[in-house]
Design an enzyme around this catalytic site. Structure first.
Site, short mmCIF file in Angstrom:
data_model
loop_
_atom_site.label_atom_id
_atom_site.label_comp_id
_atom_site.label_asym_id
_atom_site.label_seq_id
_atom_site.Cartn_x
_atom_site.Cartn_y
_atom_site.Cartn_z
N LYS A 3 89.54 25.86 29.71
CA LYS A 3 89.15 24.91 30.75
C LYS A 3 87.64 24.74 30.71
O LYS A 3 86.89 25.73 30.78
CB LYS A 3 89.60 25.47 32.10
C1 E4P Z 1 92.53 22.70 39.00
O1 E4P Z 1 92.81 23.13 37.91
C2 E4P Z 1 91.77 23.45 40.02
O2 E4P Z 1 91.99 24.84 39.86
C3 E4P Z 1 92.19 23.15 41.43
O3 E4P Z 1 93.23 22.22 41.51
C4 E4P Z 1 91.09 23.02 42.41
O4 E4P Z 1 91.59 22.64 43.65
P1 E4P Z 1 90.86 22.86 45.05
O5 E4P Z 1 90.14 21.60 45.37
O6 E4P Z 1 91.98 23.12 46.00
O7 E4P Z 1 89.94 24.04 44.89
#
Ligand code: E4P
Length: 215
Positions: free
Chosen positions: A83
């Protein structure tokens, strides 16, 4: 559309995985830090539970650091996806890693133009953050819809992960907008399975069944 779970909590992953509905897992530094455990150990445990892509995010901010981290993390398990943030360094690292056959998920995407650049760098996945855009007063799902149209029109193979999902309506809206995947927190998956009419129906089925046994 496939369902991923957005958590680094092994217990949550195991519970939902047992339903047979999970195709993958996404984590981020916040989610891993919340568990207070070793990153490598957590990712390996997750990979043992779910046989699908498991996103592990880099911590480096510069391109060489991201590339090195990506190569290292890929050795943790075959299913690990690297990522990378949607920054100039992240996009550059994505081009290099994807050219080496290492799958990348470009995250923190807040516009279709960013998603297009990630796809142009060969990203396997791109993650538009729907909830955080909604929080700031913009229609987050529009980015998912625009990216789905752009990728279809121009033949990109990049898969859209609708991320930052806040409620069950986001899941259905993501599917209708053309997301290939929705990555959903445990609490939202649990909310999505529940409906008061299901519970009410069960109570009346049980009552009618028991009444018939006694007749
Ligand atoms: C995506 O891969 C992220 O981990 C995640 O969806 C972030 O979401 P949040 O806005 O709830 O922190």
């Amino acid at each position: 559309m496939e369902l991923y779970i957005d958590t680094a909590n092994v217990k949550e992953i195991k519970e939902i995985s047992d339903w047979g509905v999970l195709s993958g897992v996404t984590t981020n530094p916040t989610l891993v830090a919340r568990e207070g455990r070793d990153f490598l150990e957590v990712i390996k445990e997750i990979c043992d539970i779910v046989d699908g892509p498991v996103s592990a995010e880099v911590i480096s901010e510069d391109m060489p650091g991201m590339i090195q981290e990506g190569r290292e993390k890929k050795n943790w398990h075959d299913n690990v996806v690297i990522k990378l943030p949607c920054t100039p360094a992240g996009i550059g690292a994505c081009s290099v890693l994807e050219a080496e056959g290492i799958h990348c998920n470009v995250t923190l995407v807040f516009s279709a133009a960013q998603g297009f650049l990630a796809a142009s760098a060969g990203a396997t996945f791109v993650s538009p953050f729907v909830g955080r855009l909604d929080d700031s007063g913009t229609d987050g799902m529009q980015v998912v819809e625009d990216l789905a149209e752009i990728f279809e029109l121009h033949g990109f193979n990049t898969r859209i992960i609708a991320a930052s999902i806040r409620n069950p309506n986001h899941i259905t809206a993501a599917a209708l907008a053309g997301a290939h995947i929705a990555t959903v927190p445990y609490s939202v998956i649990k909310k999505a399975i529940l409906h008061p009419l299901t519970d009410k129906g069960l109570v009346s089925f049980k009552r009618d069944w028991e009444a018939a046994q006694q007749a």
